[in-house]
Every structure is written in structure tokens, then in C-alpha cells.
Design a protein around this motif. Structure first.
Motif, PDB file in Angstrom:
ATOM      1  N   ARG A  12      -8.195   4.742  -3.325  1.00 39.09           N
ATOM      2  CA  ARG A  12      -7.456   5.598  -2.401  1.00 39.09           C
ATOM      3  C   ARG A  12      -7.667   7.038  -2.859  1.00 39.09           C
ATOM      4  N   ILE A  13      -8.151   7.879  -1.972  1.00 38.71           N
ATOM      5  CA  ILE A  13      -8.446   9.274  -2.286  1.00 38.71           C
ATOM      6  C   ILE A  13      -7.414  10.157  -1.593  1.00 38.71           C
ATOM      7  N   PHE A  32      -0.520  15.291   1.683  1.00 38.28           N
ATOM      8  CA  PHE A  32      -1.905  14.909   1.430  1.00 38.28           C
ATOM      9  C   PHE A  32      -2.456  14.076   2.579  1.00 38.28           C
ATOM     10  N   PHE A  33      -3.772  14.150   2.767  1.00 37.85           N
ATOM     11  CA  PHE A  33      -4.495  13.170   3.555  1.00 37.85           C
ATOM     12  C   PHE A  33      -4.871  12.057   2.587  1.00 37.85           C
ATOM     13  N   THR A  34      -4.864  10.795   3.027  1.00 40.88           N
ATOM     14  CA  THR A  34      -5.292   9.692   2.166  1.00 40.88           C
ATOM     15  C   THR A  34      -6.374   8.880   2.872  1.00 40.88           C
ATOM     16  N   PHE A  35      -7.323   8.404   2.080  1.00 39.79           N
ATOM     17  CA  PHE A  35      -8.422   7.589   2.593  1.00 39.79           C
ATOM     18  C   PHE A  35      -8.659   6.433   1.645  1.00 39.79           C
ATOM     19  N   LEU A  36      -8.958   5.251   2.178  1.00 37.94           N
ATOM     20  CA  LEU A  36      -9.378   4.111   1.364  1.00 37.94           C
ATOM     21  C   LEU A  36     -10.886   3.988   1.479  1.00 37.94           C
ATOM     22  N   VAL A  37     -11.587   3.960   0.361  1.00 37.20           N
ATOM     23  CA  VAL A  37     -13.034   3.794   0.346  1.00 37.20           C
ATOM     24  C   VAL A  37     -13.368   2.636  -0.587  1.00 37.20           C
TER      25      VAL A  37
END
Length: 40
Positions: A12-13, A32-37
Motif C-alpha cells: 500500500r503506497i 493521503f492518496f492510497t494505492f495497492l500495488v
């Protein structure tokens, strides 16, 4: 300020802002924005 955490084989970024087309975008209702990569 970016941070990375492990989560079920993915990361998770967290990003405070995103730069798109030369403009800075901030989240409207969060810090924050969150992204799963996928993790390598």
C-alpha cells in the motif's frame, strides 16, 4: 512524503499529492492518496 506497507502480498503506497499533466492534485477529504500495488 511517501510510505510503503506490506499487505497480503501487495504494498500500500501513501502519497500526499499526485502530479498529473503538470498540475498538483491534493485529496479533498483525506490527508493521503492510497494505492495497492503488487509486491515483487
Amino acid at each position: 512524503m511517501n510510505e510503503v506497507l506490506q499487505e497480503k502480498g501487495k504494498k500500500r503506497i501513501f502519497c500526499r499529492y499526485i502530479i498529473k499533466n503538470g498540475k498538483i492534485h491534493y485529496p479533498k477529504k483525506a490527508k493521503f492518496f492510497t494505492f495497492l500495488v503488487s509486491a515483487r
